[in-house]
Enzyme design. Structure first.
Site, PDB file in Angstrom:
ATOM      1  CG  HIS A 112      -3.130   1.237  -2.307  1.00 38.44           C
ATOM      2  ND1 HIS A 112      -1.770   1.095  -2.498  1.00 38.44           N
ATOM      3  CD2 HIS A 112      -3.714   0.450  -3.243  1.00 38.44           C
ATOM      4  CE1 HIS A 112      -1.552   0.251  -3.491  1.00 38.44           C
ATOM      5  NE2 HIS A 112      -2.714  -0.155  -3.965  1.00 38.44           N
ATOM      6  CG  LEU A 125      -1.845  -1.212   1.369  1.00 37.55           C
ATOM      7  CD1 LEU A 125      -2.717  -1.059   2.598  1.00 37.55           C
ATOM      8  CD2 LEU A 125      -2.705  -1.417   0.127  1.00 37.55           C
TER       9      LEU A 125
END
Length: 283
Positions: free
Chosen positions: A41, A37
């Protein structure tokens, strides 16, 4: 210290967790990811929290969207860092199935996508990709039953394909596209940026610069074919192997001859070394 999100790794535990989240008629947003991530994100998570009262993030590196020669085995897996970020973002639930849960040995069903969104872009160069994406996203929707699902617009064709699928199959999920999050030099954030060497990383923002210049020229009335050819040449001269640099209708992804043909999106895919980057920009 932020509270860690609940984690579900089996379908029964997911269903129990979702029943708890949906108490008192809570709405649920799903953010599908493959982990590794980054701030892109987290922008999806922030939008999800605005759209629903509970947020579920799925982390699953989906093997069916990778071809045998692609990077499934080496795709970044950063579980501890991911969980720390999701705790900080106050995500409610993480759905982290394994491959056997998503694709049992007797699994025999695929979702195949057709229509205008299969526009000769990613589907041309990665013909396996959208079958894998549509199938896994369809399963995630069936498992999590979200009210809304959020997708980054960096994968613009994927966003359009998933939107079409959700509509065509009456899935009852509102698909929301979230604008691209960029590094300071314009490079679109991507988990695969971790593959870039220092030299490649310095060159990578060329894609965004070329698109910005092309969009400006098109708005100023320059000939589309000339602008796109100039941009493609600049990308190749910078050391990329170019898959495509195209102007498409922003809604249908049909080819356009000028920006008068409707809202236009410029889309690019190119490799630098072994790393394939994609990006897009509105005109």
């Amino acid at each position: 210290m932020p509270r860690a999100p609940a984690i579900a790794r089996t379908l029964p535990s997911l269903r129990r967790a979702l029943e708890g989240l949906r108490a008192r008629r809570a709405t649920v947003a799903l953010v599908p990811t493959m982990g590794a991530l980054h701030d892109g994100h987290l922008a999806l998570v922030r939008q999800a929290k605005r759209r629903a009262s509970k947020v579920v993030v799925s982390i699953f590196v989906n093997p069916t969207q990778f071809a045998p020669h692609e990077d499934f085995g080496s795709y970044p897996r950063t579980w501890k860092a991911d969980m720390a970020k999701l705790a900080e973002a106050r995500v409610d639930l993480v759905w982290n199935p394994d491959v056997g849960t998503m694709y049992p040995p007797d699994f025999a069903t695929r979702i195949l996508t057709e229509g205008p969104a299969m526009a000769g872009l990613e589907d041309r160069f990665r013909p396996h990709f959208f079958g894998g994406v549509a199938t896994v996203v369809g399963k995630l929707f069936a498992q999590c039953r979200p009210d809304v699902a959020l997708f980054g617009q960096k994968d613009y064709q994927q966003f359009k394909v998933v939107t079409r699928m959700a509509t065509d199959l009456d899935l009852g999920v509102k698909i929301i596209g979230v604008p691209i999050v960029r590094e300071r030099d314009g490079l679109a954030m991507s988990s695969r940026n971790a593959y870039l060497s220092a030299e490649q990383r310095a060159v990578a923002p060329t894609l965004h610069r070329v698109m910005k210049d092309a969009a400006k020229r098109l708005r100023n009335g320059d000939d589309l074919e000339t602008v796109m050819a100039d941009g493609a040449g600049t990308i190749v001269d910078a050391g990329f192997a170019l898959d495509y640099f195209e102007a498409r209708h922003a809604e249908t992804l049909a080819p356009v001859r000028s920006i008068k043909d409707g809202p236009v999106r410029l889309l690019v895919a190119a490799k630098i070394g072994t790393t394939r980057l994609i990006d897009n920009i509105g005109v």
